[in-house]
Design a protein around this motif. Structure first.
Motif, PDB file in Angstrom:
ATOM      1  N   HIS A 137      -3.501  20.438   3.696  1.00  0.00           N
ATOM      2  CA  HIS A 137      -4.738  20.304   4.273  1.00  0.00           C
ATOM      3  C   HIS A 137      -4.911  18.813   4.228  1.00  0.00           C
ATOM      4  O   HIS A 137      -5.388  18.125   3.305  1.00  0.00           O
ATOM      5  N   ILE A 138      -4.262  17.967   5.475  1.00  0.00           N
ATOM      6  CA  ILE A 138      -4.251  16.442   5.550  1.00  0.00           C
ATOM      7  C   ILE A 138      -5.650  16.225   6.247  1.00  0.00           C
ATOM      8  O   ILE A 138      -5.803  16.634   7.089  1.00  0.00           O
ATOM      9  N   PRO A 139      -6.139  15.035   5.661  1.00  0.00           N
ATOM     10  CA  PRO A 139      -7.479  14.660   6.297  1.00  0.00           C
ATOM     11  C   PRO A 139      -6.860  13.920   7.573  1.00  0.00           C
ATOM     12  O   PRO A 139      -5.807  13.279   7.869  1.00  0.00           O
ATOM     13  N   THR A 140      -7.674  14.366   8.901  1.00  0.00           N
ATOM     14  CA  THR A 140      -7.120  14.316  10.005  1.00  0.00           C
ATOM     15  C   THR A 140      -8.188  13.426  10.776  1.00  0.00           C
ATOM     16  O   THR A 140      -9.639  14.010  10.893  1.00  0.00           O
ATOM     17  N   ILE A 141      -7.781  12.638  11.607  1.00  0.00           N
ATOM     18  CA  ILE A 141      -8.778  12.053  12.515  1.00  0.00           C
ATOM     19  C   ILE A 141      -8.129  12.067  13.916  1.00  0.00           C
ATOM     20  O   ILE A 141      -7.062  11.779  14.048  1.00  0.00           O
ATOM     21  N   PHE A 142      -9.108  13.029  14.746  1.00  0.00           N
ATOM     22  CA  PHE A 142      -8.422  13.095  16.167  1.00  0.00           C
ATOM     23  C   PHE A 142      -8.946  11.839  17.148  1.00  0.00           C
ATOM     24  O   PHE A 142     -10.007  11.272  16.885  1.00  0.00           O
ATOM     25  N   ILE A 143      -8.018  11.680  17.997  1.00  0.00           N
ATOM     26  CA  ILE A 143      -8.379  10.599  18.853  1.00  0.00           C
ATOM     27  C   ILE A 143      -8.243  11.309  20.531  1.00  0.00           C
ATOM     28  O   ILE A 143      -7.533  12.097  20.437  1.00  0.00           O
TER      29      ILE A 143
ATOM     30  N   ALA B 242       4.611  16.469   4.118  1.00  0.00           N
ATOM     31  CA  ALA B 242       4.775  16.469   2.594  1.00  0.00           C
ATOM     32  C   ALA B 242       4.492  15.043   2.195  1.00  0.00           C
ATOM     33  O   ALA B 242       4.143  14.508   1.053  1.00  0.00           O
ATOM     34  N   ASP B 243       4.836  14.158   3.074  1.00  0.00           N
ATOM     35  CA  ASP B 243       4.793  12.858   2.947  1.00  0.00           C
ATOM     36  C   ASP B 243       3.543  11.958   3.428  1.00  0.00           C
ATOM     37  O   ASP B 243       3.493  10.397   3.386  1.00  0.00           O
ATOM     38  N   VAL B 244       2.363  12.671   3.976  1.00  0.00           N
ATOM     39  CA  VAL B 244       1.447  11.864   4.635  1.00  0.00           C
ATOM     40  C   VAL B 244       0.109  12.149   3.808  1.00  0.00           C
ATOM     41  O   VAL B 244      -0.301  13.112   3.491  1.00  0.00           O
ATOM     42  N   ASP B 245      -0.549  10.885   3.851  1.00  0.00           N
ATOM     43  CA  ASP B 245      -1.977  11.098   3.358  1.00  0.00           C
ATOM     44  C   ASP B 245      -2.966  11.017   4.194  1.00  0.00           C
ATOM     45  O   ASP B 245      -4.208  11.436   3.830  1.00  0.00           O
TER      46      ASP B 245
ATOM     47  N   ASN C 145       0.689  -1.307   0.091  1.00  0.00           N
ATOM     48  CA  ASN C 145      -0.202  -0.033  -0.224  1.00  0.00           C
ATOM     49  C   ASN C 145       0.934   1.241  -0.077  1.00  0.00           C
ATOM     50  O   ASN C 145       1.813   1.528   0.594  1.00  0.00           O
ATOM     51  N   SER C 146       0.704   2.129  -0.706  1.00  0.00           N
ATOM     52  CA  SER C 146       1.365   3.376  -1.288  1.00  0.00           C
ATOM     53  C   SER C 146       0.881   4.546  -0.030  1.00  0.00           C
ATOM     54  O   SER C 146       1.685   5.668  -0.154  1.00  0.00           O
ATOM     55  N   LYS C 147      -0.062   4.290   0.754  1.00  0.00           N
ATOM     56  CA  LYS C 147      -0.539   5.380   1.479  1.00  0.00           C
ATOM     57  C   LYS C 147       0.217   5.411   2.742  1.00  0.00           C
ATOM     58  O   LYS C 147       0.237   4.318   3.472  1.00  0.00           O
ATOM     59  N   THR C 148       0.382   6.578   3.280  1.00  0.00           N
ATOM     60  CA  THR C 148       0.924   7.024   4.426  1.00  0.00           C
ATOM     61  C   THR C 148       0.145   7.513   5.498  1.00  0.00           C
ATOM     62  O   THR C 148      -0.368   8.464   5.306  1.00  0.00           O
ATOM     63  N   ILE C 149       0.177   6.735   6.768  1.00  0.00           N
ATOM     64  CA  ILE C 149      -0.551   7.307   7.641  1.00  0.00           C
ATOM     65  C   ILE C 149       0.245   7.743   9.031  1.00  0.00           C
ATOM     66  O   ILE C 149       1.405   7.069   9.167  1.00  0.00           O
TER      67      ILE C 149
END
Length: 130
Positions: free
Chosen positions: A82-88, A53-56, A9-13
């Motif tokens: 504008h990185i999609p963000t999930i807060f915990i 820059a490297d985060v999806d 998977n090329s997506k980086t979290i």
């Protein structure tokens, strides 16, 4: 910071959380789901490493020393990231105070968050980011 390049998977979290055990558990979950993962113990470390820059998708704790997750999100937006963000958060009662008009905000989840919910929100974030 740790990176995994073994998965297809090329997506980086990115995971930003000051709690080592939470970071480790989330890292294991996301790696086992096929994502590349970067971990940071603070928002300032994330910024210092120019990681945006490297985060999806960003999964961030809300309350951390130095800079909160919300402050990090606002700083990134001001920088044009504008990185999609999930807060915990371990303090779910504070979630309504964060507001809902935050650009690129995908979800707020209480700690401990359910694995399936988190993974579903990450999929939503990645669709919105593509």
């Amino acid at each position: 910071m740790k990176q995994d390049t073994q998965k297809s998977n090329s997506k980086t979290i990115a995971i930003v959380d000051d709690d080592d055990s939470v970071r480790g558990a989330l890292e294991s979950l996301l790696r086992s789901s096929g994502y590349k993962v970067q971990t940071y113990p603070s928002a300032l470390e994330f910024l210092k490493n120019n990681a945006s820059a490297d985060v999806d998708c960003l999964v961030s704790d809300v309350q951390m020393p130095g800079m909160s997750g919300l402050e990090l999100h606002k700083k990134l937006a001001a920088m044009g990231a504008h990185i999609p963000t999930i807060f915990i958060t371990a303090f779910p009662d504070a979630l309504p105070l964060l507001g809902t008009n935050t650009p690129a905000l995908i979800a707020y989840l209480p700690k401990p968050c359910e694995a399936n919910k988190l993974l579903n929100h990450i999929k939503t974030a990645l669709r919105e980011n593509s």
